[in-house]
Design a protein around this motif. Sequence first.
Motif, PDB file in Angstrom:
ATOM      1  N   GLY A  59      53.295  46.442  51.437  1.00 40.71           N
ATOM      2  CA  GLY A  59      51.604  45.506  51.566  1.00 40.71           C
ATOM      3  C   GLY A  59      51.142  46.954  50.055  1.00 40.71           C
ATOM      4  N   HIS A  60      49.361  46.207  50.759  1.00 41.75           N
ATOM      5  CA  HIS A  60      47.989  47.000  49.514  1.00 41.75           C
ATOM      6  C   HIS A  60      47.728  47.812  50.378  1.00 41.75           C
ATOM      7  N   ILE A  61      46.868  48.488  49.454  1.00 44.21           N
ATOM      8  CA  ILE A  61      45.711  49.372  50.501  1.00 44.21           C
ATOM      9  C   ILE A  61      44.518  48.858  48.676  1.00 44.21           C
ATOM     10  N   TYR A  62      43.316  49.380  49.396  1.00 41.59           N
ATOM     11  CA  TYR A  62      42.498  49.157  48.523  1.00 41.59           C
ATOM     12  C   TYR A  62      41.081  49.699  49.531  1.00 41.59           C
ATOM     13  N   ARG A  63      39.822  50.013  48.412  1.00 41.05           N
ATOM     14  CA  ARG A  63      38.913  51.291  48.738  1.00 41.05           C
ATOM     15  C   ARG A  63      37.893  50.318  48.855  1.00 41.05           C
ATOM     16  N   TRP A  64      37.195  50.543  50.300  1.00 43.50           N
ATOM     17  CA  TRP A  64      35.101  49.253  49.800  1.00 43.50           C
ATOM     18  C   TRP A  64      34.953  49.755  50.438  1.00 43.50           C
ATOM     19  N   HIS A  65      33.352  50.552  50.245  1.00 43.14           N
ATOM     20  CA  HIS A  65      32.622  51.270  50.674  1.00 43.14           C
ATOM     21  C   HIS A  65      33.186  52.202  52.082  1.00 43.14           C
ATOM     22  N   ARG A  66      33.206  53.088  51.075  1.00 43.30           N
ATOM     23  CA  ARG A  66      33.790  54.417  51.729  1.00 43.30           C
ATOM     24  C   ARG A  66      34.982  54.145  52.485  1.00 43.30           C
ATOM     25  N   ALA A  67      35.372  52.897  52.964  1.00 44.18           N
ATOM     26  CA  ALA A  67      36.082  53.152  53.880  1.00 44.18           C
ATOM     27  C   ALA A  67      37.732  52.732  52.552  1.00 44.18           C
TER      28      ALA A  67
ATOM     29  N   VAL B  13      28.822  36.242  54.786  1.00 37.89           N
ATOM     30  CA  VAL B  13      29.134  35.290  54.658  1.00 37.89           C
ATOM     31  C   VAL B  13      28.744  35.402  52.805  1.00 37.89           C
ATOM     32  N   THR B  14      29.149  34.538  51.931  1.00 34.42           N
ATOM     33  CA  THR B  14      29.266  34.781  50.659  1.00 34.42           C
ATOM     34  C   THR B  14      27.781  33.715  49.970  1.00 34.42           C
ATOM     35  N   VAL B  15      27.179  34.612  49.745  1.00 36.06           N
ATOM     36  CA  VAL B  15      26.303  34.095  48.636  1.00 36.06           C
ATOM     37  C   VAL B  15      26.843  34.005  47.322  1.00 36.06           C
TER      38      VAL B  15
ATOM     39  N   LEU C 110      28.207  42.152  49.904  1.00 33.38           N
ATOM     40  CA  LEU C 110      27.047  42.492  49.989  1.00 33.38           C
ATOM     41  C   LEU C 110      26.730  41.940  50.885  1.00 33.38           C
ATOM     42  N   LYS C 111      25.326  42.003  52.205  1.00 38.47           N
ATOM     43  CA  LYS C 111      24.851  40.760  53.281  1.00 38.47           C
ATOM     44  C   LYS C 111      23.227  40.902  51.926  1.00 38.47           C
ATOM     45  N   PRO C 112      22.656  39.797  51.999  1.00 39.91           N
ATOM     46  CA  PRO C 112      21.630  39.517  51.130  1.00 39.91           C
ATOM     47  C   PRO C 112      19.962  40.289  51.437  1.00 39.91           C
ATOM     48  N   THR C 113      20.178  41.604  51.673  1.00 39.73           N
ATOM     49  CA  THR C 113      19.497  42.206  52.575  1.00 39.73           C
ATOM     50  C   THR C 113      18.374  43.230  50.475  1.00 39.73           C
TER      51      THR C 113
ATOM     52  N   LEU D  76      23.778  45.475  32.667  1.00 36.46           N
ATOM     53  CA  LEU D  76      25.251  45.184  32.211  1.00 36.46           C
ATOM     54  C   LEU D  76      24.839  44.033  31.289  1.00 36.46           C
ATOM     55  N   ALA D  77      23.666  43.173  31.318  1.00 37.94           N
ATOM     56  CA  ALA D  77      22.945  42.181  30.445  1.00 37.94           C
ATOM     57  C   ALA D  77      22.712  42.860  28.808  1.00 37.94           C
ATOM     58  N   GLU D  78      22.117  44.401  29.135  1.00 39.22           N
ATOM     59  CA  GLU D  78      21.893  45.162  27.929  1.00 39.22           C
ATOM     60  C   GLU D  78      22.385  45.660  27.509  1.00 39.22           C
ATOM     61  N   LEU D  79      23.885  46.186  27.963  1.00 44.75           N
ATOM     62  CA  LEU D  79      25.053  46.383  27.694  1.00 44.75           C
ATOM     63  C   LEU D  79      25.749  45.411  26.873  1.00 44.75           C
ATOM     64  N   ALA D  80      25.492  44.180  27.507  1.00 42.04           N
ATOM     65  CA  ALA D  80      26.145  43.100  26.701  1.00 42.04           C
ATOM     66  C   ALA D  80      27.180  43.159  27.328  1.00 42.04           C
ATOM     67  N   TRP D  81      27.816  43.319  28.528  1.00 38.73           N
ATOM     68  CA  TRP D  81      28.959  42.521  29.939  1.00 38.73           C
ATOM     69  C   TRP D  81      28.778  41.469  30.624  1.00 38.73           C
ATOM     70  N   GLU D  82      29.658  41.273  30.651  1.00 37.50           N
ATOM     71  CA  GLU D  82      29.697  39.765  31.543  1.00 37.50           C
ATOM     72  C   GLU D  82      30.386  39.838  32.725  1.00 37.50           C
ATOM     73  N   PRO D  83      29.600  39.881  33.755  1.00 37.02           N
ATOM     74  CA  PRO D  83      29.999  40.208  35.304  1.00 37.02           C
ATOM     75  C   PRO D  83      30.743  39.031  35.434  1.00 37.02           C
ATOM     76  N   LEU D  84      32.275  39.118  36.097  1.00 35.91           N
ATOM     77  CA  LEU D  84      32.812  38.119  36.677  1.00 35.91           C
ATOM     78  C   LEU D  84      33.145  37.634  37.879  1.00 35.91           C
ATOM     79  N   GLU D  85      32.380  38.373  38.517  1.00 31.07           N
ATOM     80  CA  GLU D  85      31.975  38.522  40.220  1.00 31.07           C
ATOM     81  C   GLU D  85      30.892  39.365  40.774  1.00 31.07           C
ATOM     82  N   GLY D  86      30.568  39.147  42.334  1.00 27.46           N
ATOM     83  CA  GLY D  86      28.937  39.520  42.366  1.00 27.46           C
ATOM     84  C   GLY D  86      29.593  40.343  42.609  1.00 27.46           C
ATOM     85  N   TYR D  87      28.181  41.311  42.241  1.00 28.16           N
ATOM     86  CA  TYR D  87      27.763  43.108  42.197  1.00 28.16           C
ATOM     87  C   TYR D  87      28.585  43.628  43.898  1.00 28.16           C
TER      88      TYR D  87
END
Length: 256
Positions: free
Chosen positions: A37-45, A90-92, A98-101, A115-126
């Motif tokens: 299988g695979h493992i991944y890190r998400w918010h310190r877990a 729920v995706t926004v 992340l929740k829209p808090t 990112l815009a100032e550095l000319a990086w284009e995000p390909l997914e949400g923050y």
Amino acid sequence: MPQHDAPQSNDAPKYRIGDYREGGGYPVTSPAGTHAGHIYRWHRAWYAVPAGQPDSTRSKHVDRYQAAAHLCKILGTDTITGTPDAAEPVTVPHLRGLKPTPQNLTNAARALARLAELAWEPLEGYPGADNRWRMKCFCGWTGTRWWSHLRGRNNDNTPRPENRHEGCIPMAQHAETIARLYTPATTCSCSPDDSTAAHPTTPDSAAKVLKSVARARQSGNHPELNRLVTLLLGPCPAASVRAQALQEVAERSKKR
């Protein structure tokens, strides 16, 4: 992360953690070469997903070694132990997992503006500061970076690494290229004929949208929530001013 055998006790399942694969985390294999299988890190877990199973079956662990050991322990069995509360919110728009808090929206606005100032284009949400973020460089390279690296150490605004990534255009050309691609603005001109679709660029207008976000979340009005989040995080020439406005709203709240 290069392939390696992690620290394991004598009675623990043996495993090997492979290199990170974009969109697929770190693959885990047994000594016989069986894909576990695979493992991944998400918010310190760390989360473990058995081979052939959807992410909804993931289980939560304290570190990568425990997650990898779990996959090898259940390898060849019918035991799938998912964590129901590990499911992402729920995706926004413009947020990933992340929740829209108010805090998440403010942090995301600051990150997207930089990112815009550095000319990086995000390909997914923050995804937060300490998670991989898939993006595109002005030279066409795509891959994952960490916002915590791009914002600089202790918020000094010096991205790391300074050469962006291996194989990028020469550093001497970076400033000229960014200046050509990014033109900052102090006001939003995205929807001049529709005030309800204008991106907020003042603390008062940003605070108003944040209050509307809270009402939409409480009422479960997801179309309206998505529209409001897009006002706060969608592409805009005045993204930097908008981020500063949201930051000022946050600072006002702390003083109350």
